[in-house]
Design an enzyme around this catalytic site. Sequence first.
Site, PDB file in Angstrom:
ATOM      1  N   LYS A  74       0.803  -1.267  -0.057  1.00 54.16           N
ATOM      2  CA  LYS A  74      -0.004   0.150  -0.125  1.00 54.16           C
ATOM      3  C   LYS A  74       0.871   1.004   0.183  1.00 54.16           C
ATOM      4  O   LYS A  74       1.997   1.149   0.362  1.00 54.16           O
ATOM      5  CB  LYS A  74      -0.911   0.143   1.187  1.00 54.16           C
ATOM      6  CG  LYS A  74      -0.126  -0.195   2.578  1.00 54.16           C
ATOM      7  CD  LYS A  74       0.167   0.813   3.411  1.00 54.16           C
ATOM      8  CE  LYS A  74       1.329   1.151   3.551  1.00 54.16           C
ATOM      9  NZ  LYS A  74       2.367   1.963   3.702  1.00 54.16           N
TER      10      LYS A  74
ATOM     11  N   TYR B 262      -3.648   3.615   6.689  1.00 56.94           N
ATOM     12  CA  TYR B 262      -3.800   2.563   7.647  1.00 56.94           C
ATOM     13  C   TYR B 262      -5.056   2.977   8.632  1.00 56.94           C
ATOM     14  O   TYR B 262      -5.852   2.163   8.787  1.00 56.94           O
ATOM     15  CB  TYR B 262      -2.701   2.434   8.520  1.00 56.94           C
ATOM     16  CG  TYR B 262      -1.334   1.318   7.920  1.00 56.94           C
ATOM     17  CD1 TYR B 262      -1.813   0.112   7.721  1.00 56.94           C
ATOM     18  CD2 TYR B 262      -0.251   1.995   7.676  1.00 56.94           C
ATOM     19  CE1 TYR B 262      -0.771  -0.620   7.181  1.00 56.94           C
ATOM     20  CE2 TYR B 262       0.803   1.079   7.236  1.00 56.94           C
ATOM     21  CZ  TYR B 262       0.474  -0.228   7.002  1.00 56.94           C
ATOM     22  OH  TYR B 262       1.394  -0.950   6.388  1.00 56.94           O
TER      23      TYR B 262
END
Length: 237
Positions: A116, A211
């Site tokens: 990511k 996150y």
Amino acid sequence: MAAGGMAWAQAPAPEGGRKVGFCAVGLGRISSIFMQALKQSSQARLVALVSGYRDKAEKIAQDYSLDPKNIYSYDTFDSIANNPEIDAVYIGLPNSMHAEYTVRAAGAGKHVLCEKPMAISVAECQSMIDACRKADRKLMIAYRIQYEPVVNAHARELIQSGQLGTIQTISAGYGFNISPRGATIKGVNRPEFRVHAALAGGGPMMDVGIYALNGIRYMLGAEPTELSAAMSVSDAN
């Protein structure tokens, strides 16, 4: 395990009981975590490396008992198509390189586990999806939120069951210190890509703020309608 390693470790093994063979693309800090996770996995293993530093790759290959012929450079990356040991690639590159190497991996006939953030634009994300669909390969982004049972899964259970009532506010944050100069590892300077917009793309919110955002989405089972971010500098030195 972290960085998506748990998800692949829990996935069914290929037919015949053979472990999923991974090629790690980029050998930085995040990739080292993933490679360590593979050591603990009963379903996946490290079989190949891609790096711009041949000496570093050879040292890691030795540590993981890999055949030196399974070390690739970025120039020879596409030849992974000819290696049947490689089932999937793990992309631990700077954010701006995720799309290119996902598309190329799909073109080589390999499944993709990409770090990511997925990419630095919606258009790049779509190109990754399209390439993997065209090649009939799986594409997964390495979010670990959904695979952490003690914290996130239990919190989701409490919220979804209504035991906590109506959730009105969640405060979340994620961050760490970086040096503009990067880090010196074994006498070699490894620059910090996050301080370079062309490599990082999007800044802290895109890179690590997701996150917190992804965790909230998972726990609530809802999508945000508005998003804002703020930045401050506490030490100009």
